[in-house]
Each structure stands twice: as C-alpha cells, then as structure tokens.
Scaffold this active site. Structure first.
Site, PDB file in Angstrom:
ATOM      1  NE  ARG A   1      46.057  26.682  24.670  1.00  0.00           N
ATOM      2  CZ  ARG A   1      47.318  26.258  24.550  1.00  0.00           C
ATOM      3  NH1 ARG A   1      48.248  26.678  25.407  1.00  0.00           N
ATOM      4  NH2 ARG A   1      47.662  25.430  23.594  1.00  0.00           N
TER       5      ARG A   1
ATOM      6  CE1 TYR B   1      29.547  35.965  42.869  1.00  0.00           C
ATOM      7  CE2 TYR B   1      31.668  35.117  42.137  1.00  0.00           C
ATOM      8  CZ  TYR B   1      30.313  35.311  41.926  1.00  0.00           C
ATOM      9  OH  TYR B   1      29.730  34.843  40.786  1.00  0.00           O
TER      10      TYR B   1
ATOM     11  CG  ASP C   1      37.800  39.920  44.715  1.00  0.00           C
ATOM     12  OD1 ASP C   1      37.748  40.975  44.048  1.00  0.00           O
ATOM     13  OD2 ASP C   1      36.949  39.009  44.600  1.00  0.00           O
TER      14      ASP C   1
END
Length: 384
Positions: free
Chosen positions: A51, A103, A175
């Site tokens: 992780r 989005y 983005d």
C-alpha cells in the site's frame, strides 16, 4: 544526452525508467506481492508494504512524473481516487472554484461527498478570468480546471489561470485526461497539480482503471503521498504494469487519434444533418487561439448535436453505430460513442447540465486509431 533531457517521444519509452535491479529486466516486472522481507526491524530495500510502495507502481510513478515534466508522480486506483486525494488537502470551510462543464463523476464527488464535510464548490464558466476572480474570496484554496472540458470541449487558459492562482496564493489543479501530456503539459504552464484518469489515453487499451497525480513541489508531494498511503486507494502492480506499457506507445497513438479526430470533426461539420460540432481545432471554436497556444494538437474527442436537437435522433444514431462502440469511457485504441446526458453526466441535474450545453441530444465521440474511412462510413450509415 541524459534521460532528463529527452524529447517527449523518447520520454514515453525511457523517461524515469531504469532496468530492473534484480536481473536487468528491460520491462519493469510485476511485483505481485503485498509485503517484503526485512533483515532487521526497519531494515529493508525501500519497500515494506505494497500500500505504501510497490516497485512496479514506483516505476509507473517515475514515468508519469517524467512525461508531465514533473518531479513527483503518484498512482491511484482510479482517476476519482486521485481527485479525492487532492480535495483531502483541504479543510472544512475551504472553497473551490471549478469549471461548470466537467466530468459528471468529478461533480458527484465534489457535491455529494465533500460538500457534506463543509467544503464549498463554485461551478462556473472559466473562459473569462474575471468570472473566476469574482468567485475567489478569503476561503478559496483551490482552482479545479479541466481543459478541454468533458464533454463540451471548452478551452481554459492555463497560464492566465495560473497567474490568478499565484496572485491569490491558491493551488491550481488541472485535469489533463483529454489532452494528455502529448498535447499539453499544465505544470509547464504554471499549474501546481496535474491529474489524469490514466484509464483513458495513458493506458490506451480499455483494460485497466488507474488515476495519476504529478507535481513539482516536494512539500505538496509529501502531503499527497501521506494521503495516498493513509487512504489506501492505490493501484495494484498489474494495473501499474499495463499503464506503463500503454505509456510507451502514447505518442504514436495520440498522433493517429489527432489525425482521425480532425478528419471526423470536419466531416461532421460539413454534414447538413448535424447542427453543431464541438472540437477545439475549429477556428470558430471559442478560445481556439488559446488551444493553439497551449496545445500542440487538438485531440480525438468530439461532441456533436444532430439537426433539430432531437433526443430520439441522438439515441437512434448511437444505437446504429457498428464500428464505434456505444460505451462509457474514452481514450482507447477503439472508437467509442457515448450519450453524456444518460451515461457519463447522468449524475449532474438536467438543469445544471443544460446550462453548460450538455443537452439530451448531445453525442460524444472518442475517436480511435482505426482506418478513418471506416469510421466516417460508420457515421454516415448511422446518421443516414
């Protein structure tokens, strides 16, 4: 020439990459392991638990940093988990200025998850810097930009927005999913954070779900690495490997996406049965000059509305397509068609959607790398 000085088309293959330390493997191996042997407590080779870090994911993160001209890369389980990490930099009471044409999943995350924790979002048209500045106050901490926007293909001036962010001491996140670093590198234009749904063009083959962040500043990177590890939304080694493999052909794929996109945008624009085509390569497109200055091409994403703006006509077209696949997502080698109002942007209320142009008749195309004549023939038979 050092690898840091490579041009983009070479960086996609070599940037940030080294042969594997164990056996010299040219392609990073898939380290399918959750944990790593230690010689003494804390005595390890840089990896303790997957992780926190995994060699395959680290190889991907280094490649991501390289192609965006950043210093630090972070890979996540999805684009939305990458966005989630950025918003977790904020505190209750903070405010975010975001484009109103973004989005649907980003909008849903902002409105339905983070607003509950006291973070306020302003969704506005960002073509005008005065409009952005009018929504900045003492509580504003972040400007969130998509350019080109999804699905209206609006262009936002990254350099001007960066100057505004610096003036008010705000973070600017961009983005860059639609443009990719092949066409546009926001960090070079002054952004603090660049984000990707690597599921799309970076992976390029519709076979993975991965998100990415790239930054230059170490303090900001350390905060994001902490959130990445603490929240745990990391991508696995197999998806890391597949994204790395996709990045190695990004430049050749994007070249064809752009060529095909231009041909199809022009075909649709000249078709008497099509009312409106949204593609930043048209000189008539709002902010075309900015697109030209901050992008090296105009990409393979196109939206259009059939004559009469009929919902029924739009549905009929997408159902009749044969080479284009009716499906969510974008950026794969295969051409996809979508109906934003009922698919990618269904989470945005109709009234809000339509304010930014996402009408019920809008169709979005992700133009792939097939033979362009086959794609045009398919649109021809579907449009009728």
């Amino acid at each position: 020439m050092s690898k840091k000085e490579l041009r983009f088309n070479s960086k996609t293959i070599h940037g940030g990459q080294q042969p594997d330390k164990a056996y010299g493997a040219v392609m990073p191996p898939i380290y399918q392991t959750s944990t790593y042997a230690q010689s003494t407590p804390g005595g390890h080779k840089g990896f303790e638990y997957s992780r926190s870090a995994n060699p395959t994911r680290t190889a991907l993160e280094n490649a991501l940093a390289s192609i965006e001209n950043g210093v630090y890369g972070l890979a996540f389980a999805s684009g939305l988990s990458a966005i989630d990490a950025v918003i977790k930099l904020l505190e209750p009471g903070d405010e975010v200025v975001s484009t109103n044409d973004l989005y649907g999943g980003s909008y849903r995350l902002f409105k339905q998850i983070f607003e509950k924790y006291g973070i306020k979002f302003h969704f506005i048209g960002m073509q005008n810097m005065d409009a952005i500045e009018a929504h900045i106050n003492a509580k504003t901490k972040l400007i969130w930009v998509e350019t080109p926007t999804n699905p209206m293909m609006n262009i936002i001036d990254i350099k001007a927005t960066s100057a505004l962010a610096k003036k008010h001491k705000l973070l600017l996140a961009v983005d860059n999913t639609f443009a990719t670093p092949y066409l546009q590198r926001p960090l070079d234009l002054g952004a603090d954070i660049v984000m990707h749904s690597a599921t799309k063009y970076l992976g390029g083959h519709s076979d993975l779900v991965v998100g990415a962040l790239v930054v230059k500043d170490k303090e900001l990177a350390d905060k994001l690495y902490f959130i990445q590890n603490a929240s745990g939304a990391v991508c696995g080694p197999m998806d890391s490997f597949l994204t790395l493999r996709g990045i190695k052909t990004l430049h050749v794929r994007m070249q064809r996406h752009c060529e095909n996109g231009e041909a199809i945008a022009n075909y649709l624009n000249q078709n008497p049965k099509i009312e409106k085509v949204y593609w930043p390569g048209f000189e008539s497109h709002p902010n075309h000059d900015i697109a030209k200055s901050q992008m090296s091409g105009f990409g393979g994403m196109i939206s259009f509305v059939p004559k009469g703006s009929s919902y029924e006509e739009a549905i009929k077209i997408v159902e009749k397509l044969e080479v284009f696949t009716l499906a969510e997502s974008l950026g794969g080698v295969e051409s996809l068609a979508g109906h934003p109002a009922s698919m990618t942007h269904a989470s945005i209320p109709k009234e809000e959607r339509e304010k930014s142009g996402v009408v019920d008749a809008l169709i979005r195309l992700s133009v792939g790398i097939e033979d362009v004549d086959d794609l045009i023939a398919d649109l021809e038979q579907a449009i009728g």
